[in-house]
Design an enzyme around this catalytic site. Structure first.
Site, PDB file in Angstrom:
ATOM      1  N   ASP A  29      -8.074  -5.273   0.264  1.00  0.00           N
ATOM      2  CA  ASP A  29      -8.644  -6.019  -0.765  1.00  0.00           C
ATOM      3  C   ASP A  29      -8.113  -7.538  -0.770  1.00  0.00           C
ATOM      4  O   ASP A  29      -8.386  -8.453  -1.630  1.00  0.00           O
ATOM      5  CB  ASP A  29      -8.348  -5.545  -2.343  1.00  0.00           C
ATOM      6  CG  ASP A  29      -9.130  -4.162  -2.531  1.00  0.00           C
ATOM      7  OD1 ASP A  29     -10.304  -4.393  -1.906  1.00  0.00           O
ATOM      8  OD2 ASP A  29      -8.803  -3.402  -3.343  1.00  0.00           O
TER       9      ASP A  29
ATOM     10  N   HIS B 118       0.941  -1.285  -0.002  1.00  0.00           N
ATOM     11  CA  HIS B 118       0.000  -0.099  -0.152  1.00  0.00           C
ATOM     12  C   HIS B 118       0.912   1.362  -0.096  1.00  0.00           C
ATOM     13  O   HIS B 118       1.820   1.101   0.553  1.00  0.00           O
ATOM     14  CB  HIS B 118      -0.933   0.042   1.474  1.00  0.00           C
ATOM     15  CG  HIS B 118      -2.121   0.954   1.045  1.00  0.00           C
ATOM     16  ND1 HIS B 118      -1.923   2.203   1.221  1.00  0.00           N
ATOM     17  CD2 HIS B 118      -3.462   0.590   0.775  1.00  0.00           C
ATOM     18  CE1 HIS B 118      -3.139   2.776   1.045  1.00  0.00           C
ATOM     19  NE2 HIS B 118      -3.791   1.851   0.848  1.00  0.00           N
TER      20      HIS B 118
HETATM   21  N1  ACO Z   1       4.261  -7.714  -4.979  1.00  0.00           N
HETATM   22  C1  ACO Z   1       5.555  -7.599  -5.042  1.00  0.00           C
HETATM   23  N2  ACO Z   1       6.427  -6.560  -4.776  1.00  0.00           N
HETATM   24  C2  ACO Z   1       5.753  -5.483  -4.459  1.00  0.00           C
HETATM   25  C3  ACO Z   1       4.457  -5.391  -4.268  1.00  0.00           C
HETATM   26  C4  ACO Z   1       3.794  -6.526  -4.459  1.00  0.00           C
HETATM   27  N3  ACO Z   1       2.175  -6.624  -4.194  1.00  0.00           N
HETATM   28  N4  ACO Z   1       4.216  -4.079  -3.921  1.00  0.00           N
HETATM   29  C5  ACO Z   1       5.152  -3.472  -3.964  1.00  0.00           C
HETATM   30  N5  ACO Z   1       6.323  -4.043  -4.368  1.00  0.00           N
HETATM   31  C6  ACO Z   1       7.714  -3.838  -4.368  1.00  0.00           C
HETATM   32  C7  ACO Z   1       8.054  -2.992  -5.470  1.00  0.00           C
HETATM   33  O1  ACO Z   1       8.515  -3.950  -6.645  1.00  0.00           O
HETATM   34  C8  ACO Z   1       9.193  -2.179  -4.878  1.00  0.00           C
HETATM   35  O2  ACO Z   1      10.284  -2.704  -4.862  1.00  0.00           O
HETATM   36  P1  ACO Z   1      11.652  -2.007  -5.199  1.00  0.00           P
HETATM   37  O3  ACO Z   1      11.900  -1.036  -3.939  1.00  0.00           O
HETATM   38  O4  ACO Z   1      12.582  -3.016  -4.977  1.00  0.00           O
HETATM   39  O5  ACO Z   1      11.711  -1.397  -6.373  1.00  0.00           O
HETATM   40  C9  ACO Z   1       8.650  -1.721  -3.462  1.00  0.00           C
HETATM   41  O6  ACO Z   1       7.870  -2.873  -3.139  1.00  0.00           O
HETATM   42  C10 ACO Z   1       7.915  -0.493  -3.236  1.00  0.00           C
HETATM   43  O7  ACO Z   1       6.924  -0.585  -4.247  1.00  0.00           O
HETATM   44  P2  ACO Z   1       6.099   0.505  -5.091  1.00  0.00           P
HETATM   45  O8  ACO Z   1       5.444   0.013  -6.265  1.00  0.00           O
HETATM   46  O9  ACO Z   1       7.260   1.788  -5.067  1.00  0.00           O
HETATM   47  O10 ACO Z   1       5.102   1.340  -4.047  1.00  0.00           O
HETATM   48  P3  ACO Z   1       3.750   2.191  -4.376  1.00  0.00           P
HETATM   49  O11 ACO Z   1       3.552   2.808  -3.222  1.00  0.00           O
HETATM   50  O12 ACO Z   1       4.023   2.806  -5.751  1.00  0.00           O
HETATM   51  O13 ACO Z   1       2.670   0.971  -4.760  1.00  0.00           O
HETATM   52  C11 ACO Z   1       0.949  -0.443  -4.650  1.00  0.00           C
HETATM   53  C12 ACO Z   1       1.568   0.736  -4.157  1.00  0.00           C
HETATM   54  C13 ACO Z   1       0.615   0.298  -6.014  1.00  0.00           C
HETATM   55  C14 ACO Z   1      -0.256  -0.810  -3.859  1.00  0.00           C
HETATM   56  C15 ACO Z   1       1.846  -1.599  -4.731  1.00  0.00           C
HETATM   57  O14 ACO Z   1       2.216  -2.014  -3.657  1.00  0.00           O
HETATM   58  C16 ACO Z   1       0.939  -2.877  -5.725  1.00  0.00           C
HETATM   59  O15 ACO Z   1       1.178  -2.772  -6.918  1.00  0.00           O
HETATM   60  N6  ACO Z   1       0.134  -3.921  -4.979  1.00  0.00           N
HETATM   61  C17 ACO Z   1      -0.380  -4.508  -5.563  1.00  0.00           C
HETATM   62  C18 ACO Z   1      -1.838  -4.133  -5.911  1.00  0.00           C
HETATM   63  C19 ACO Z   1      -2.834  -4.047  -5.100  1.00  0.00           C
HETATM   64  O16 ACO Z   1      -2.877  -4.665  -3.988  1.00  0.00           O
HETATM   65  N7  ACO Z   1      -3.499  -2.938  -4.911  1.00  0.00           N
HETATM   66  C20 ACO Z   1      -4.394  -2.493  -4.183  1.00  0.00           C
HETATM   67  C21 ACO Z   1      -3.822  -1.331  -3.340  1.00  0.00           C
HETATM   68  S1  ACO Z   1      -5.086  -0.941  -2.241  1.00  0.00           S
HETATM   69  C22 ACO Z   1      -6.228  -0.037  -2.774  1.00  0.00           C
HETATM   70  O17 ACO Z   1      -6.085   0.619  -3.595  1.00  0.00           O
HETATM   71  C23 ACO Z   1      -7.591  -0.235  -2.288  1.00  0.00           C
END
Ligand code: ACO
Length: 429
Positions: free
Chosen positions: A364, A307
């Protein structure tokens, strides 16, 4: 004296005011930055940028705190009705009995949608994604209520639009489902509550009697409350930015629905169940999927994990996980996907990749499991999220209007070509 910060640019010192929120969160007010220094800030994904001051929802991602208008999400999910929470978010205080009766009655009066809208549904292909239908339908509501387009935005017009939107979204959501099922539309029942009416429009058939199951109704009520607002997330920011151009509330919410649809945002609830199903069909080797999520050359992410703001835990996920256990037990449903979800959570929470990055189950991760137990099809999960988020979108749009916020219009750092002369077609390589 109010606090300031000094920023030194090219050897020259500039002073900017510090803004402090009611929970002592601090921000540097850089609204005069470009005028004074010629510089702008660059912040992909607005990770450090406050777009507004807001009095609606407080979120502390480090400590897993979420409050609507000061009330904790735990208490609201336990004790309130969704309509009460909608009132709270939109008007700032819990309603007294008279206010709640009026609000509830007014919403009930507006549940019907214009019969012409049925023809829009008929034109959609069967199997059309319900979020696509919903976004279009909500936008087209503005054409039936032209007073909503008035840029003067009178209080009376806004009130009517708010009540109509809250009333009609469940009707349109259920119609989208019925369209895909090829079943006749079920009209709203004004003798039922908000969630009960929605369930009846979804699941009743002309061939049989339908009784609202109180377990299902209460689960829907809780899920809608948990999704009702989440401050400046992607869809809410979209609603505020669209509304800032003086676009009407229906169109602004329609844009919010489009933003919510994406799998990185609200669409994650559908993606989680599809992922868990794939894991099950693939033999249930959890480590293989965890490794895929960690592999930077693989685009797969563990859906329902991570998140932007929560880095320790998502309080909504805790409530939903408990609710999932209770609902499945009360309904006597045994879903193998719930076991996979629990095991996956354990494996991920003990893996240094997820721990170091603060990646925890979000709202979710478990919501889809409850929706499945309630017989809601997978492609309707994000629609359920939209039903819940509607009061938040409305409250945030209304706040933006009342604060007379300027049009949302970020800047950019241009990295393209410098000026060059046009080359005729015959002279190009
Ligand atoms: N699985 C694997 N790796 C992940 C995940 C994941 N679900 N989420 C983040 N990471 C990793 C990224 O690759 C990144 O790694 P790095 O630092 O080595 O490059 C690090 O964790 C940080 O991730 P970001 O994408 O920079 O974080 P951001 O805050 O931009 O994204 C998000 C947040 C979009 C929710 C992300 O965690 C994600 O894609 N999760 C999966 C989709 C999801 O469940 N979305 C629902 C969110 S809740 C909502 O909207 C109701």
């Amino acid at each position: 004296m109010s606090e300031t910060v000094q920023i030194i640019i090219e050897g020259k010192e500039y002073e900017f005011p510090v803004v402090e929120g009611s929970e002592q969160e601090k921000a540097i007010d850089i609204s005069k930055l470009r005028a004074q220094t010629g510089y702008i800030t660059l912040d992909y994904g607005f990770k450090n940028t406050g777009s507004t001051k807001s009095a609606i929802t407080y979120l502390d991602g480090e400590n897993g705190i979420l409050r609507y208008r000061g009330y904790s999400i735990e208490e609201l999910a336990e004790k309130a009705s969704f309509v009460e929470v909608a009132f709270l978010l939109i008007y700032g205080e819990l309603p007294n009995k008279k206010q709640l009766d009026y609000f509830q009655d007014s919403i009930t009066q507006h549940t019907l949608v214009h019969e012409n809208m049925k023809r829009f549904f008929e034109a959609f292909p069967q199997g059309a994604h319900p979020m696509g239908m919903l976004s279009s339908m909500i936008s087209s509501l503005s054409t039936f209520y032209p007073e909503s387009q008035n840029p003067d935005r009178s209080v009376v017009d806004i009130e009517k639009t708010i009540h109509r939107l809250i009333a009609k979204l469940p009707t349109l959501a259920a119609q989208a489902y019925k369209h895909n099922m090829g079943h006749p539309t079920v009209y709203p029942s004004n003798d039922l509550g908000y969630c009960g009416n929605f369930l009846k429009m979804m699941f009743s058939l002309p061939t049989e009697d339908y009784e609202v199951d109180p377990v299902v109704e209460s689960a829907i009520n809780k899920l809608l409350i948990l999704h009702a607002d989440h401050e400046q997330n992607c869809s809410t920011s979209t609603v505020r930015v669209v509304g800032s151009s003086q676009a009407n509330l229906y169109s602004s919410v329609s844009a919010g629905i489009a933003a919510l649809w994406g799998p990185l945002h609200g669409g994650a609830n559908q993606a989680v169940i599809e992922m868990l199903e794939s894991i099950r069909e693939d033999g249930g080797d959890l480590q293989k999927w965890i490794d895929k999520a960690k592999d930077k050359n693989d685009s797969f992410r563990l859906m329902g994990f991570g998140h932007r703001v929560y880095k320790n835990f998502d309080p909504r996920a805790r409530i939903i996980k408990k609710a999932a256990d209770e609902v499945l037990e009360q309904l006597g449903v045994d879903d193998p996907v719930l076991d996979i979800a629990k095991k996956l959570e354990q494996v991920a929470l003990n893996d240094s990749y997820f721990v170091e990055r603060g990646l925890y189950p979000n709202v979710d991760f478990y919501s889809g499991i409850i929706y499945r137990a309630l017989n809601i099809p997978t492609d309707m999960f994000t629609v359920m999220f939209a039903l819940g988020r509607l009061p938040g979108w409305i409250a945030q749009w209304k706040e933006m209007v009342e604060n007379r916020e300027p049009i949302g219009r970020p800047r950019q750092v241009f990295t393209g070509s410098n000026e060059r002369s046009f080359v005729g077609l015959s002279d190009r390589d």
